[in-house]
Design a protein around this motif. Sequence first.
Motif, PDB file in Angstrom:
ATOM      1  N   ASN A 157       0.807  -1.227   0.000  1.00 56.92           N
ATOM      2  CA  ASN A 157       0.000   0.000   0.000  1.00 56.92           C
ATOM      3  C   ASN A 157       0.838   1.274   0.000  1.00 56.92           C
ATOM      4  OD1 ASN A 157      -2.432  -1.491   0.173  1.00 56.92           O
ATOM      5  ND2 ASN A 157      -2.138  -1.734   2.387  1.00 56.92           N
ATOM      6  N   ASP A 158       2.158   1.123  -0.082  1.00 52.52           N
ATOM      7  CA  ASP A 158       3.051   2.287  -0.025  1.00 52.52           C
ATOM      8  C   ASP A 158       3.206   2.868  -1.437  1.00 52.52           C
ATOM      9  OD1 ASP A 158       4.911   4.190   0.525  1.00 52.52           O
ATOM     10  OD2 ASP A 158       6.341   2.861   1.512  1.00 52.52           O
ATOM     11  N   TRP A 159       2.331   3.796  -1.796  1.00 56.26           N
ATOM     12  CA  TRP A 159       2.353   4.350  -3.152  1.00 56.26           C
ATOM     13  C   TRP A 159       3.595   5.195  -3.400  1.00 56.26           C
ATOM     14  CZ3 TRP A 159       2.494   9.574  -4.151  1.00 56.26           C
ATOM     15  CH2 TRP A 159       2.226  10.422  -3.071  1.00 56.26           C
ATOM     16  N   ILE A 160       4.193   5.731  -2.346  1.00 58.69           N
ATOM     17  CA  ILE A 160       5.396   6.542  -2.533  1.00 58.69           C
ATOM     18  C   ILE A 160       6.551   5.654  -3.022  1.00 58.69           C
ATOM     19  CG2 ILE A 160       7.086   8.034  -1.406  1.00 58.69           C
ATOM     20  CD1 ILE A 160       4.974   8.933   0.507  1.00 58.69           C
ATOM     21  N   TYR A 161       6.639   4.440  -2.456  1.00 57.84           N
ATOM     22  CA  TYR A 161       7.715   3.534  -2.895  1.00 57.84           C
ATOM     23  C   TYR A 161       7.528   3.159  -4.356  1.00 57.84           C
ATOM     24  CZ  TYR A 161      10.794  -0.457  -3.307  1.00 57.84           C
ATOM     25  OH  TYR A 161      11.787  -1.330  -3.733  1.00 57.84           O
ATOM     26  N   TRP A 162       6.326   2.856  -4.768  1.00 54.88           N
ATOM     27  CA  TRP A 162       6.105   2.451  -6.163  1.00 54.88           C
ATOM     28  C   TRP A 162       6.300   3.636  -7.109  1.00 54.88           C
ATOM     29  CZ3 TRP A 162       6.679  -2.393  -6.252  1.00 54.88           C
ATOM     30  CH2 TRP A 162       6.192  -3.193  -5.211  1.00 54.88           C
ATOM     31  N   VAL A 221      13.431   8.836  -5.548  1.00 53.08           N
ATOM     32  CA  VAL A 221      14.027   7.610  -6.075  1.00 53.08           C
ATOM     33  C   VAL A 221      14.199   6.617  -4.928  1.00 53.08           C
ATOM     34  CG1 VAL A 221      15.187   8.665  -8.054  1.00 53.08           C
ATOM     35  CG2 VAL A 221      16.328   8.630  -5.828  1.00 53.08           C
ATOM     36  N   LEU A 222      14.540   5.379  -5.271  1.00 54.74           N
ATOM     37  CA  LEU A 222      14.548   4.303  -4.280  1.00 54.74           C
ATOM     38  C   LEU A 222      15.548   4.566  -3.163  1.00 54.74           C
ATOM     39  CD1 LEU A 222      14.253   1.175  -6.602  1.00 54.74           C
ATOM     40  CD2 LEU A 222      12.465   2.252  -5.230  1.00 54.74           C
ATOM     41  N   SER A 223      16.775   4.921  -3.519  1.00 55.49           N
ATOM     42  CA  SER A 223      17.796   5.105  -2.490  1.00 55.49           C
ATOM     43  C   SER A 223      17.436   6.258  -1.553  1.00 55.49           C
ATOM     44  CB  SER A 223      19.155   5.364  -3.143  1.00 55.49           C
ATOM     45  OG  SER A 223      19.078   6.488  -4.006  1.00 55.49           O
ATOM     46  N   LEU A 224      16.880   7.318  -2.100  1.00 58.69           N
ATOM     47  CA  LEU A 224      16.493   8.462  -1.264  1.00 58.69           C
ATOM     48  C   LEU A 224      15.335   8.108  -0.343  1.00 58.69           C
ATOM     49  CD1 LEU A 224      16.882  11.446  -0.583  1.00 58.69           C
ATOM     50  CD2 LEU A 224      15.332  12.007  -2.459  1.00 58.69           C
ATOM     51  N   TYR A 225      14.357   7.349  -0.850  1.00 59.75           N
ATOM     52  CA  TYR A 225      13.212   6.984  -0.019  1.00 59.75           C
ATOM     53  C   TYR A 225      13.619   6.008   1.087  1.00 59.75           C
ATOM     54  CZ  TYR A 225       8.565   5.454   1.310  1.00 59.75           C
ATOM     55  OH  TYR A 225       7.429   5.160   2.026  1.00 59.75           O
ATOM     56  N   VAL A 226      14.500   5.062   0.755  1.00 58.15           N
ATOM     57  CA  VAL A 226      14.989   4.140   1.788  1.00 58.15           C
ATOM     58  C   VAL A 226      15.750   4.910   2.862  1.00 58.15           C
ATOM     59  CG1 VAL A 226      16.565   2.213   2.225  1.00 58.15           C
ATOM     60  CG2 VAL A 226      15.049   2.151   0.244  1.00 58.15           C
ATOM     61  N   PHE A 227      16.528   5.904   2.455  1.00 58.30           N
ATOM     62  CA  PHE A 227      17.238   6.745   3.423  1.00 58.30           C
ATOM     63  C   PHE A 227      16.253   7.458   4.354  1.00 58.30           C
ATOM     64  CE2 PHE A 227      18.484  11.152   4.312  1.00 58.30           C
ATOM     65  CZ  PHE A 227      19.592  10.948   5.106  1.00 58.30           C
ATOM     66  N   LYS A 228      15.179   7.997   3.802  1.00 52.00           N
ATOM     67  CA  LYS A 228      14.205   8.700   4.624  1.00 52.00           C
ATOM     68  C   LYS A 228      13.522   7.752   5.604  1.00 52.00           C
ATOM     69  CE  LYS A 228      13.160  12.316   1.226  1.00 52.00           C
ATOM     70  NZ  LYS A 228      12.118  12.882   0.321  1.00 52.00           N
ATOM     71  N   VAL A 229      13.186   6.552   5.147  1.00 47.48           N
ATOM     72  CA  VAL A 229      12.530   5.585   6.033  1.00 47.48           C
ATOM     73  C   VAL A 229      13.472   5.177   7.156  1.00 47.48           C
ATOM     74  CG1 VAL A 229      11.571   3.254   6.158  1.00 47.48           C
ATOM     75  CG2 VAL A 229      10.952   4.757   4.254  1.00 47.48           C
ATOM     76  N   LEU A 286      13.406   0.952  11.061  1.00 51.45           N
ATOM     77  CA  LEU A 286      14.494   0.105  10.573  1.00 51.45           C
ATOM     78  C   LEU A 286      13.989  -1.182   9.935  1.00 51.45           C
ATOM     79  CD1 LEU A 286      17.040   0.511  13.515  1.00 51.45           C
ATOM     80  CD2 LEU A 286      16.630   1.979  11.543  1.00 51.45           C
ATOM     81  N   GLY A 287      12.971  -1.789  10.503  1.00 44.60           N
ATOM     82  CA  GLY A 287      12.460  -3.044   9.945  1.00 44.60           C
ATOM     83  C   GLY A 287      11.869  -2.852   8.564  1.00 44.60           C
ATOM     84  N   TYR A 288      11.020  -1.859   8.425  1.00 43.07           N
ATOM     85  CA  TYR A 288      10.404  -1.598   7.126  1.00 43.07           C
ATOM     86  C   TYR A 288      11.451  -1.117   6.120  1.00 43.07           C
ATOM     87  CZ  TYR A 288       7.162   0.232   3.642  1.00 43.07           C
ATOM     88  OH  TYR A 288       6.487   0.475   2.472  1.00 43.07           O
ATOM     89  N   GLY A 289      12.407  -0.329   6.581  1.00 40.15           N
ATOM     90  CA  GLY A 289      13.483   0.109   5.693  1.00 40.15           C
ATOM     91  C   GLY A 289      14.324  -1.051   5.189  1.00 40.15           C
ATOM     92  N   ALA A 290      14.557  -2.054   6.056  1.00 38.44           N
ATOM     93  CA  ALA A 290      15.310  -3.233   5.620  1.00 38.44           C
ATOM     94  C   ALA A 290      14.547  -3.999   4.548  1.00 38.44           C
ATOM     95  CB  ALA A 290      15.597  -4.135   6.818  1.00 38.44           C
ATOM     96  N   LEU A 291      13.220  -4.101   4.690  1.00 39.78           N
ATOM     97  CA  LEU A 291      12.415  -4.770   3.666  1.00 39.78           C
ATOM     98  C   LEU A 291      12.487  -4.012   2.344  1.00 39.78           C
ATOM     99  CD1 LEU A 291      10.400  -6.994   2.897  1.00 39.78           C
ATOM    100  CD2 LEU A 291       8.569  -5.466   3.647  1.00 39.78           C
ATOM    101  N   LEU A 292      12.425  -2.690   2.399  1.00 39.90           N
ATOM    102  CA  LEU A 292      12.550  -1.894   1.178  1.00 39.90           C
ATOM    103  C   LEU A 292      13.914  -2.103   0.528  1.00 39.90           C
ATOM    104  CD1 LEU A 292      10.924   1.524   2.204  1.00 39.90           C
ATOM    105  CD2 LEU A 292       9.874  -0.433   1.054  1.00 39.90           C
ATOM    106  N   SER A 293      14.943  -2.257   1.329  1.00 45.47           N
ATOM    107  CA  SER A 293      16.281  -2.493   0.793  1.00 45.47           C
ATOM    108  C   SER A 293      16.350  -3.827   0.055  1.00 45.47           C
ATOM    109  CB  SER A 293      17.315  -2.460   1.913  1.00 45.47           C
ATOM    110  OG  SER A 293      17.312  -1.219   2.583  1.00 45.47           O
ATOM    111  N   LEU A 294      15.751  -4.863   0.628  1.00 46.92           N
ATOM    112  CA  LEU A 294      15.753  -6.175  -0.022  1.00 46.92           C
ATOM    113  C   LEU A 294      14.969  -6.143  -1.332  1.00 46.92           C
ATOM    114  CD1 LEU A 294      15.242  -8.556   3.042  1.00 46.92           C
ATOM    115  CD2 LEU A 294      17.345  -8.133   1.761  1.00 46.92           C
TER     116      LEU A 294
END
Length: 319
Positions: free
Chosen positions: A89-94, A273-281, A288-296
């Motif tokens: 449901n994370d439309w920002i990530y997509w 972009v992906l790297s910037l959004y993962v950094f913000k999360v 940290l948990g959700y950010g790790a999932l985004l990284s994978l």
Amino acid sequence: MATILVSKRPVSESAPPQSVAASRRTRLLDLFDRHFRLITIAPAALLILSLTVAPAIELVRMAGSRIAFTNEGVQRTAALAENIGRLGNDWIYWRALLNTLAFVVTSTLAELVLGLMLALAAQRITRGKGIVRTLMLMPILIPPVAIGNMWRLMYNPEFGIIAYLANQFAGVRLDMLGSTSTALLAVIIVDVWHWTPFMFLILLAGLEGLPEEVIQASHLDGASSLQRLRFVVLPMLWPAIATAFVFRSIGAFKVFDQIYLLTSGGPGVSTEVLSLYVFKVFFQNNELGYGALLSLVTIAVVCSYLAVFRIAQRRKGSL
């Protein structure tokens, strides 16, 4: 008459201890010679493996957890299903994924075409080729922080040189970084300016390594310059083109600094972009948990992108 005594003791057929040791030493030396390369790189390979596997395992563990910092320490709670549902449901990530793919494909192709054109032009230079290479390297040598600030000033709608030229020649007030329709294009232009020399160097090295007699033979056969480029030079240059494309694509997927300095993902999420959004999360939201999932998931996206390119490369080679 003398009597000759002959010993009836059986003669031992076993080799002396010295010859056994020498044989073992010879076998060990032969084994070392056969596997010399593996033995020499084994320590470095083990070190890299140990430094890679442990963080990867920890990242997988974090991806299935909700992590919180309390006075008692770090608290982990199992939340894999929750994180996966949130990702869906994370439309920002997509949106960041689509922006990243557009950024990677557009910038890499533009850099490849411009780098090839510059390499073909530089190959014809007979004098001062070293000076040309040095000048072409300048954008790569400039720190990303300086590049971001420099282009942000150039894009400034009030006193930037780009806005000034647009106003003088087109009569429009141009704010590329402040508009959702042009912000991503502005970032791509900066990346193309920064990394086209990388493509130029790889392709120029590939051009200089091509067999000159093959090109000369096609010239004697009456092929035009365009025909030689299309049917002779580009097919032989394909390994260098593929190498440059792969390396630059990986770097483009990891873009962070210039977007962070130019737009910070805005306006809105037009340059997220992906790297910037993962950094913000990770660091702003402290999730940290959700950010790790985004990284994978991001790692899986990059691997899928490279796999598609590899399949297309194999099909091209089989034609």
